[in-house]
Design a protein around this motif. Structure first.
Motif, PDB file in Angstrom:
ATOM      1  N   ARG A  10       0.823  -1.217   0.000  1.00  0.00           N
ATOM      2  CA  ARG A  10       0.000   0.000   0.000  1.00  0.00           C
ATOM      3  C   ARG A  10       0.858   1.267   0.000  1.00  0.00           C
ATOM      4  NH1 ARG A  10      -5.362  -0.507   3.446  1.00  0.00           N
ATOM      5  NH2 ARG A  10      -5.322   1.657   2.802  1.00  0.00           N
ATOM      6  N   ARG A  11       1.993   1.219   0.683  1.00  0.00           N
ATOM      7  CA  ARG A  11       2.863   2.399   0.764  1.00  0.00           C
ATOM      8  C   ARG A  11       3.364   2.799  -0.627  1.00  0.00           C
ATOM      9  NH1 ARG A  11       2.486   6.464   3.343  1.00  0.00           N
ATOM     10  NH2 ARG A  11       3.781   7.745   2.101  1.00  0.00           N
ATOM     11  N   LEU A  18       0.458   9.915  -4.819  1.00  0.00           N
ATOM     12  CA  LEU A  18       0.704  11.262  -4.293  1.00  0.00           C
ATOM     13  C   LEU A  18       1.672  12.030  -5.188  1.00  0.00           C
ATOM     14  CD1 LEU A  18       0.867  10.578  -0.465  1.00  0.00           C
ATOM     15  CD2 LEU A  18      -0.865  11.909  -1.688  1.00  0.00           C
ATOM     16  N   ARG A  19       2.702  11.358  -5.648  1.00  0.00           N
ATOM     17  CA  ARG A  19       3.672  12.018  -6.545  1.00  0.00           C
ATOM     18  C   ARG A  19       3.021  12.374  -7.874  1.00  0.00           C
ATOM     19  NH1 ARG A  19       9.265  12.840  -7.279  1.00  0.00           N
ATOM     20  NH2 ARG A  19       9.321  14.092  -9.163  1.00  0.00           N
TER      21      ARG A  19
END
Length: 94
Positions: A10-11, A18-19
């Motif tokens: 998930r990370r 997000l990026r």
């Protein structure tokens, strides 16, 4: 379009998205991320914005939206912070 052909945790997905959002100049709906299992989506028509808050869990979730509005499904006022029942939905006009 991006094709991710690997198994990632998930990370990885969070960092990647997000990026990508930052590179595209997309702005977040709130300052704080929604609770796990809650989706916040914004749609607009150029004059009005509508926030779709959806709880995909079996427990109540408190959402910190940071602004209020009117739940268009019930007609009730919604504060900057509100509780979504299990599998609850609000469509907030602002």
């Amino acid at each position: 379009a991006y094709y991710v052909a690997s198994r990632n945790d998930r990370r990885f997905h969070a960092d990647f998205l997000l990026r990508l959002a930052a590179d595209l100049g997309l702005r977040p709906i709130t300052d704080a991320p929604p609770p796990d299992g809650v989706s916040l989506q914004v749609r607009g028509d150029g004059q009005h914005e509508y926030v779709f808050a959806m709880n995909f869990t079996m427990r109540e979730q408190t959402v910190e939206l940071g602004f209020g509005g009117t739940d268009l499904l019930s007609g009730e006022a919604v504060g900057a912070s509100f509780v979504l029942p299990p599998f609850g939905v609000k469509v907030i006009g602002r």
